[in-house]
Scaffold this motif. Structure first.
Motif, PDB file in Angstrom:
ATOM      1  N   ILE A 179      21.533   8.737   7.510  1.00  0.00           N
ATOM      2  CA  ILE A 179      20.352   8.296   7.025  1.00  0.00           C
ATOM      3  C   ILE A 179      19.757   9.982   6.435  1.00  0.00           C
ATOM      4  O   ILE A 179      19.914  10.715   7.198  1.00  0.00           O
ATOM      5  CB  ILE A 179      18.914   7.943   7.746  1.00  0.00           C
ATOM      6  N   ILE A 180      19.480   9.898   5.345  1.00  0.00           N
ATOM      7  CA  ILE A 180      19.094  11.306   4.738  1.00  0.00           C
ATOM      8  C   ILE A 180      17.340  11.253   4.156  1.00  0.00           C
ATOM      9  O   ILE A 180      17.193  10.450   3.310  1.00  0.00           O
ATOM     10  CB  ILE A 180      19.845  12.039   3.244  1.00  0.00           C
ATOM     11  N   PRO A 181      16.619  11.772   4.989  1.00  0.00           N
ATOM     12  CA  PRO A 181      15.244  11.601   4.687  1.00  0.00           C
ATOM     13  C   PRO A 181      14.920  12.612   3.333  1.00  0.00           C
ATOM     14  O   PRO A 181      15.505  13.589   3.381  1.00  0.00           O
ATOM     15  CB  PRO A 181      14.355  12.288   5.891  1.00  0.00           C
ATOM     16  N   VAL A 182      14.136  12.271   2.282  1.00  0.00           N
ATOM     17  CA  VAL A 182      13.932  12.933   1.316  1.00  0.00           C
ATOM     18  C   VAL A 182      12.313  13.035   0.992  1.00  0.00           C
ATOM     19  O   VAL A 182      11.843  11.623   0.939  1.00  0.00           O
ATOM     20  CB  VAL A 182      14.720  12.283  -0.022  1.00  0.00           C
ATOM     21  N   SER A 183      11.764  13.917   0.735  1.00  0.00           N
ATOM     22  CA  SER A 183      10.320  14.068   0.366  1.00  0.00           C
ATOM     23  C   SER A 183      10.136  14.163  -1.012  1.00  0.00           C
ATOM     24  O   SER A 183      10.930  15.078  -1.710  1.00  0.00           O
ATOM     25  CB  SER A 183       9.560  15.024   1.189  1.00  0.00           C
ATOM     26  N   ILE A 184       9.180  13.351  -1.752  1.00  0.00           N
ATOM     27  CA  ILE A 184       8.844  13.603  -3.003  1.00  0.00           C
ATOM     28  C   ILE A 184       7.616  14.104  -2.949  1.00  0.00           C
ATOM     29  O   ILE A 184       6.525  13.214  -2.555  1.00  0.00           O
ATOM     30  CB  ILE A 184       9.297  12.428  -3.991  1.00  0.00           C
ATOM     31  N   ASP A 185       7.059  14.709  -3.940  1.00  0.00           N
ATOM     32  CA  ASP A 185       5.647  15.403  -4.115  1.00  0.00           C
ATOM     33  C   ASP A 185       5.287  15.469  -5.631  1.00  0.00           C
ATOM     34  O   ASP A 185       6.174  16.296  -6.251  1.00  0.00           O
ATOM     35  CB  ASP A 185       5.467  16.409  -3.401  1.00  0.00           C
ATOM     36  N   GLY A 186       4.482  14.874  -6.131  1.00  0.00           N
ATOM     37  CA  GLY A 186       3.820  15.308  -7.296  1.00  0.00           C
ATOM     38  C   GLY A 186       4.249  14.143  -8.458  1.00  0.00           C
ATOM     39  O   GLY A 186       3.477  14.379  -9.677  1.00  0.00           O
ATOM     40  N   THR A 187       4.852  13.253  -8.133  1.00  0.00           N
ATOM     41  CA  THR A 187       5.140  12.182  -9.184  1.00  0.00           C
ATOM     42  C   THR A 187       3.872  11.226  -9.362  1.00  0.00           C
ATOM     43  O   THR A 187       3.772  10.672 -10.416  1.00  0.00           O
ATOM     44  CB  THR A 187       6.208  11.021  -8.571  1.00  0.00           C
ATOM     45  N   TYR A 188       2.978  11.239  -8.275  1.00  0.00           N
ATOM     46  CA  TYR A 188       1.646  10.392  -8.557  1.00  0.00           C
ATOM     47  C   TYR A 188       0.694  10.746  -9.661  1.00  0.00           C
ATOM     48  O   TYR A 188      -0.132  10.202 -10.286  1.00  0.00           O
ATOM     49  CB  TYR A 188       1.016  10.332  -7.297  1.00  0.00           C
ATOM     50  N   LYS A 189       0.892  12.252  -9.736  1.00  0.00           N
ATOM     51  CA  LYS A 189       0.189  12.849 -10.878  1.00  0.00           C
ATOM     52  C   LYS A 189       0.354  12.541 -12.260  1.00  0.00           C
ATOM     53  O   LYS A 189      -0.313  12.590 -13.179  1.00  0.00           O
ATOM     54  CB  LYS A 189       0.014  14.340 -10.503  1.00  0.00           C
ATOM     55  N   MET A 190       1.867  12.065 -12.401  1.00  0.00           N
ATOM     56  CA  MET A 190       2.174  11.649 -13.631  1.00  0.00           C
ATOM     57  C   MET A 190       1.494  10.481 -14.203  1.00  0.00           C
ATOM     58  O   MET A 190       1.440  10.212 -15.529  1.00  0.00           O
ATOM     59  CB  MET A 190       3.699  11.571 -13.621  1.00  0.00           C
ATOM     60  N   LEU A 191       1.366   9.586 -13.326  1.00  0.00           N
ATOM     61  CA  LEU A 191       0.823   8.091 -13.939  1.00  0.00           C
ATOM     62  C   LEU A 191      -0.360   7.644 -13.030  1.00  0.00           C
ATOM     63  O   LEU A 191      -1.528   7.417 -13.532  1.00  0.00           O
ATOM     64  CB  LEU A 191       1.932   7.223 -13.809  1.00  0.00           C
ATOM     65  N   GLU A 192      -0.104   7.505 -11.756  1.00  0.00           N
ATOM     66  CA  GLU A 192      -1.340   6.976 -10.805  1.00  0.00           C
ATOM     67  C   GLU A 192      -2.538   7.620 -10.887  1.00  0.00           C
ATOM     68  O   GLU A 192      -3.627   6.948 -10.974  1.00  0.00           O
ATOM     69  CB  GLU A 192      -0.616   6.929  -9.489  1.00  0.00           C
ATOM     70  N   GLU A 193      -2.535   9.117 -10.727  1.00  0.00           N
ATOM     71  CA  GLU A 193      -3.883   9.807 -10.649  1.00  0.00           C
ATOM     72  C   GLU A 193      -4.606   9.478 -11.870  1.00  0.00           C
ATOM     73  O   GLU A 193      -5.738   9.740 -11.967  1.00  0.00           O
ATOM     74  CB  GLU A 193      -3.329  11.141 -10.544  1.00  0.00           C
TER      75      GLU A 193
END
Length: 252
Positions: A179-193
């Protein structure tokens, strides 16, 4: 709003333009011992994803690529927004499929590419179908095809994580893969925000240390889910923020 419409039209044009290579990919997919999976089948979805993200004015930074493995793995990530999938496809650097909700399977052309990437589709309102999809995902992993799962179950639409659902981790534990944990940050600012309005952002993906079967074999499913969630929260800096809040409360 005009910019948002433009991006959707641009993405649709790229998807329609993938029809010819899709036909070639489908023929290659049917061949026994197909070794073109990594290079040709994944190449088009990856390039389309890169172009769409770039057209929005967004930059993507990936840290920890040296931790990627040359074997099938289950990538477990937080889920901020719709563009998480494009970030994975375009910038991880490894062929991946997804455990996705059934609605995506209704999108013409896109669903065919996802089938070629060994994606599986889940109907969360149908327990029997969901179990069947998870079992298919386990078989895909055993066959050598990496998958991405978002164990929050839905988009968080922000930087704070929802609780990880442990059941989805059966994909790794039953297939006996890392299992490789991956964190993602900033994508919500592209559409959801922006309440559906597409805008530029800066995406940061962090690939954390692999968790091998020997590391998790003695953990209960809930313990494993908590371990992965803490790992991702730490790489997002959320643990530090929480610690600072506690210190401030104690001081006051």
């Amino acid at each position: 709003m005009l910019f948002t419409i433009f991006i959707y039209l641009y993405a649709a044009t790229l998807v329609i333009g993938s029809l010819v290579p899709l036909q070639k990919a489908k023929r290659q997919f049917k061949l026994p011992n197909n070794h073109l999976y990594n290079e040709e089948i994944f190449h088009i979805p990856s390039k389309v994803s890169q172009k769409v993200i770039k057209r929005t004015g967004t930059t993507v930074h990936v840290n920890g690529k040296e931790k990627l493995l040359d074997e099938p793995v289950l990538y477990v990530a937080n889920h901020q927004g719709l563009f998480d999938i494009l970030a994975f496809l375009g910038h991880l650097g490894k062929p991946v499929g997804f455990v996705a909700k059934k609605e995506i399977n209704k999108l013409p052309i896109i669903r065919k590419w996802m089938e070629l990437l060994y994606c599986v589709f889940i109907d969360r309102n149908d327990r029997r179908q969901s179990m069947k999809a998870i079992n298919q995902g386990i078989e895909n992993l055993k066959a050598g095809h990496s998958l991405v799962i978002f164990p929050e179950g839905t988009r968080s639409r922000g930087s704070i994580l929802n609780e990880f659902k442990s059941g989805s981790l059966r994909l790794a534990t039953k297939a006996n893969v890392p299992i490789i944990p991956v964190s993602i940050d900033g994508t919500y600012k592209m559409l959801e925000e922006g309440n559906g309005r597409i805008q530029a952002s800066e995406i940061k993906m962090t690939i954390n240390d692999p968790i091998y079967p020997d590391d998790y074999k003695d953990l209960k499913s809930g313990e494993l889910a908590s371990l992965i969630q803490r790992t991702i929260e730490k790489s997002l800096g959320l643990e530090q923020e929480e610690s600072m809040k506690v210190e401030m409360i104690e001081i006051s």
